[in-house]
Design an enzyme around this catalytic site. Sequence first.
Site: not given
Length: 1500
Positions: A458-460, A462-463
Amino acid sequence: MEAPAVNGEQEHGQSINGGNEHAQSSDSVFEDETVEHEENTHTPTHTDQTQAPPPPRLRFEQNGFIEERSFVSSTDLLDSDCLQTLGTTRFSHVLQKDAFLVFRSLCKLSMKPLADGPPDPKSHELRSKIVSLQLLLSVLQAAGPVFRTHEMFVTAIKQYLCVALSKNGVSSVPEVFELSLAIFLTLLSHFKVHLKMQIEVFFREIFLTILETSTSSFEHKWMVIQTLTRICADAQCVVDIYVNYDCDLNAANIFERLVNDLSKIAQGRSGQELGITPLQELSLRKKGLECLVSILKCEVEWSKDMYINPNLQANLGQEHSCEPESAEVKSSGRRDSTGSLDSTVSSSTAQADHPEQYEVIKQQKEIIEHGIDLFNKKPKRGVQYLQDQGMLGSTEEEIAQFLHQEDRLDTTQVGEFLGENSKFNKEVMYSYVDLLDFCGRDFVSALRIFLEGFRLPGEAQKIDRLMEKFAARYLECNQSQTLFASADTAYVLAYSIIMLTTDLHSPQVKNKMTKEQYIKMNRGINDSKDLPEEYLSSIYDEIAGKKIAMKESKEVSITPKSKQNVANEKQRRLLYNVEMEQMAKTAKALMEAVSHAQAPFFSATHLEHVRPMFKLAWTPLLAAFSVGLQDCDDPEVASLCLEGIRCAIRIASIFNMQLERDAYVQALARFTLLTASSSITEMKQKNIDTIKTLITVAHTDGNYLGNSWHEILKCISQLELAQLIGTGVKARYISGVALSREPGLRGLPSGTEEFMPHVLGNLVGSQDKRQMAHIQESVGETSSQSVVVAVDRIFTGSTRLDGNAIVDFVRWLCAVSMDELASSHQPRMFSLQKIVEISYYNMNRIRLQWSRIWQVIGDHFNKVGCNPNEDVAIFAVDSLRQLSMKFLEKGELANFRFQKDFLRPFEHIMKKNRSPTIRDMVIRCVAQMVNSQAGNIRSGWKNIFSVFHQAAASHDETIVELAFQTTGHIVLNTFKEHFAAAIDSFQDAVKCLSEFVCNAAFPDTSIEAVRLIRHCARYVSERPQALREYTSDDMNVAPGDRVWVRGWFPILFELSCIINRCKLDVRTRGLTVMFEIMKSYGISFETHWWHDLFRIVFRIFDNMKLPEQQTEKTEWMTTTCNHALYAICDVFTHFYEALSPILLHDIFTQLQWCVRQDNEQLARSGTNCLENLVILNGEKFSPEVWDVTCSCMRDIFMTTSPNVLLTWRPAGQEDESSDAKHYEPDFDAQSQGSYDRATSERGHSQMSSDDTWKGRSNTRASDQRLFSGLLIKCVVQLELIQTIDNIVFFPSTSKKEDAENMSAAQRGVLEEAELETEQGMYHHLSSSHLFKLLDCLLESHRFAKDFNSNNEQRTALWRAGFKGKSKPNLLKQESTSLACSLRILFRMNSDPKLQESWPDIQTRLLLVCTEALDYFISLTSESHREAWNSLLMLLLTRTMRLPDLKFRPLSSSFYPRLCEMMQFDLIPELRAVLRRFFLRIGSVFHIHGPHGGATVQEVS
């Protein structure tokens, strides 16, 4: 081929298990093959698909054999054209091709969908489906060798039939579902070798899912469980499922899941949902139990070759009370059965079956599963654990590979792990993406592949990292593309596609993004240029049509929870249909996926597989059986549970799985209600059956029960108590005193609680006849003949238990017996009686086993024999007696110790039990054994004497008398006949007699026991050969010394112990006997024996061993030491030749010790013995021995000289010499008055005739001790002077000569000298020896003279308390020492042999005589001069006897001194002698002539 009856019935729509048909199993061989994608497919099951339990398997009748062919993967046989092109090459006959076509058509026909809505039985679709399935079933059941082995047909089964089954296997039409199950059973029976992966899918996605899903209908569950019943009845199939699936790293745990699911059903945990009546639930429970019991029976059957039945009955796995025909199923061969088709198939490719390998794989699988569980909670921990266990490499590539391949990982956690910002995680993520191949793929499909393996975090940030790497990898794989200017373009586009997917497909977003908005959003991303609109438009359309599906995590599976509440039946059915649909889809997809896969299927053959299988399943099995017994009273359920527990115990037993075995036995024991806390009145039929099962287990599995015997024997013990109540035998055990009392608190009479465990006493209500009747009714069946006989068979059958099992059995029986006896009020002896019984039964076992059994039983008798309750102890001792009599009848060979071990409890009881009754009984029992079995006793004599040894120390007259009577009988009679058998215990016999001697309470017995020891010496003397020949644990003793070590030494040693321990009269008797034995039998003693012997004898004089009490010490020295001293000298004289070389020095040392003791009597005895020793043996002395003897005397003189008399100073003016300072001799009461009675045959004390020395009140204690010791030294000096006198001149003593001289003087004549030849040892002494003795005497004389002359010192001593009525003096020492010196010198002066030395001797004689006369003249005390009368008489008389030649020099020197003497008032006798002396001088020097013949003659 003949089809089993069940298939015919199935065609008529009956249940698979509708009849009692039994199919016969086939065997196959498995191998591990990976089919990863199967496990990852989502099916409507509420448990993790990766944990699929293993499937059991059916037996069907099969005839015919098949050959194993190589598996050729057939591909693309999906249409007839393809088939026709292959037909000529694949089939050897046109009929085979036809058969193939028909078979394929039937499969396709069976897959045709049915119309929507409720199925119409008359509809064409349904009828055609049923007919096609029935035909397929017939084809499979009647299939011949070609059909079963030809690769085309096998391929057809995989590609068509299995796919068809996956669809029909979830049909809501019962008949279709039932037929599908029947076909599956046939496939499992005949074709499992080829269908490993298909079977897994069928179990995992259909069977187990239906069992686990709460909404599935009762009918479906019932039919599935019916099918499982058939599968679970085949041992080969059950073991194969475990080996091929649970022991395959890539397969589901089908066996484990199956057991767990069946356990839940058997426990009734699936019956709460709607639509199942209690009756249906009970029938399901029974079926579940039946399956579990079948699995256990299969395991028992599989491992039956490892089981040894002590009673030679049929194996447990073949016993079944409910279904007798099941024996047929069980009897089929499980490993090498020629009737099993699969075993034949597998045998041709059979690999060696190594259970260890499978166990290793299973352990690895468990490690991996645990690691995955950890990963799914916390990825780093999971990775770390797997690395620690060696199941995962440490490099980024290996971890990335693991994340790709392992479908059981939680996708969300994988995404989180890959998105982490740490360097290591980024490296793993890069490796993970690099493993993906995007070559030639369009951008969206590549993104779909990328996102299949994990769920985006969910963390930007990480994406962002993930998209960045994806873009780089995409361009790397597609370097020829021209669309994207750089990786940045791909990165932004990928991000926008993710956003688009979320926007279009998320229900939370209300205003969806339009295509124009999407195109606009992506403007300028391609290096400040736009991507083609058509390209972006196509992307929008594709995403709108199909979202990018990210993997769901396991928790968000579509499988409904099993406990989901459903509002009504209609809703439940609707939900179930949806689930069935989903199941069918999943199963079909998986079947198609594995239709071309090859996975080897191994057929297990090894017995050892059962161990890990049971280890896996025992917990759920135990839960199912326990719950069944606890909360269900249905007899069939109870019967199944009990049978299951029996089988489980059998398996755990033969594989030595102690924890599991104990758990099942404890469960069984708990449900007997005999040891539980519930009331016995609650006992039902199932509890009675449990008791019977427990007894059966004890009977059939006794060899393996180990510690579980404890529970069983506890139950049997309580059962006996229940029988007492059940049969109404309560007067003796229960009511007793209580009949006249108020009712007991718990419904049984008062006093019962102590006796009965609260399990049986826990009754509520008032005690009356009705209640008692109710109790008896409840437990009545426990007393039935069958139960009583069965219990007895356990004990009588103990003879058939093996060597280890009987030891366990006995150990726990003893433990239960201890519990029974623990009650202080009403101990029970049921188990104790049984111990006695089994001892009788097992006594004929080989000695090795029996000694291990007796080690336990003997220890128990030790404890029971010391029980505070006399009744119990009496029973124990009496039982011991009976057992011992029986055991002794068997006899014993030499050098064995079985009797000794057997009789040891008598010793222990005698030692520890202080009850006179019991001790008396033990003595009587042992006496009886001696009287009746003496001839058979060997090593047992040791115990017998040990018992009597204990008795000998008793204060109870009866016990001592009885024990002594028997001991006397043994020594006087038994030893006569059986001495050789008792040699090993001869020492114990003597020790025992010694103990009787030392019992001061019975002096008569003591004296008689000494006599018996004397008698024992006679046996040793008469039978030395028996002792020499006896070999035992003294093999290191030389044969020649065995008579000493085993015979003489024990006797003499014990006599020395008696001397050291007993009262005066007894020890005197012991001393006498000891020296009697020495004198009587010493002639046969070896030299070194004497050495050992005298080391014992000299212990009598050992200061360390002397009594501490002063009075006792005095008595000891005066009596025993005294006696011993004379006896030693007597023995030494008796055996002088043998003893002189080795013991003379020791004896002299001992004599010196005696003389140095502060005990006058002992000191006198020491000098006496020295004198006797020399007088009796002097003739045999060599010059060297005389040297030693003279040195000894000199040493004694020196050490006993009272030098302190001259140096002592009163307190306050001490100028003490070192002698005085260090001299602190011990003294005793006798020594203080030693001078009172210091009169011996050798004359009065030198102090004065009535000297009494008593310390003044103010005399210091140290002075008292000093004076006492000095007095004794003075006595010793006198004794020594007399000793030398006696040694040299005996029997002509000084005293005798003095008397003769006095008498002659009174008569006025001069006595002739005695013949010199008669005088003592004089002739054996050399001049040097005589001079040594002279030196001692003259030294003593000088000391006495110095002391007597020192008036001041004498006064000081007298004032200090060292006195009699006058001042102390040493007159006697002064005179006797000089007298003896003169006698020796005069004798030497007239000895012709010493003629050469006469000048020296005469010089010395002259010196001594003149000094003596000068000293006499100087004396001022009248009393002092009186003491010299005898001495002067001796000097003058001896001088006058000399011839003229020798007389002249002496008399000329004496003359003036004699004249001086005339001034004193001399006694008449002395004056008469002087007159003669002067006359002689006149004659010799011719001063006057002789006055008459008589006088001249006298002088001459």
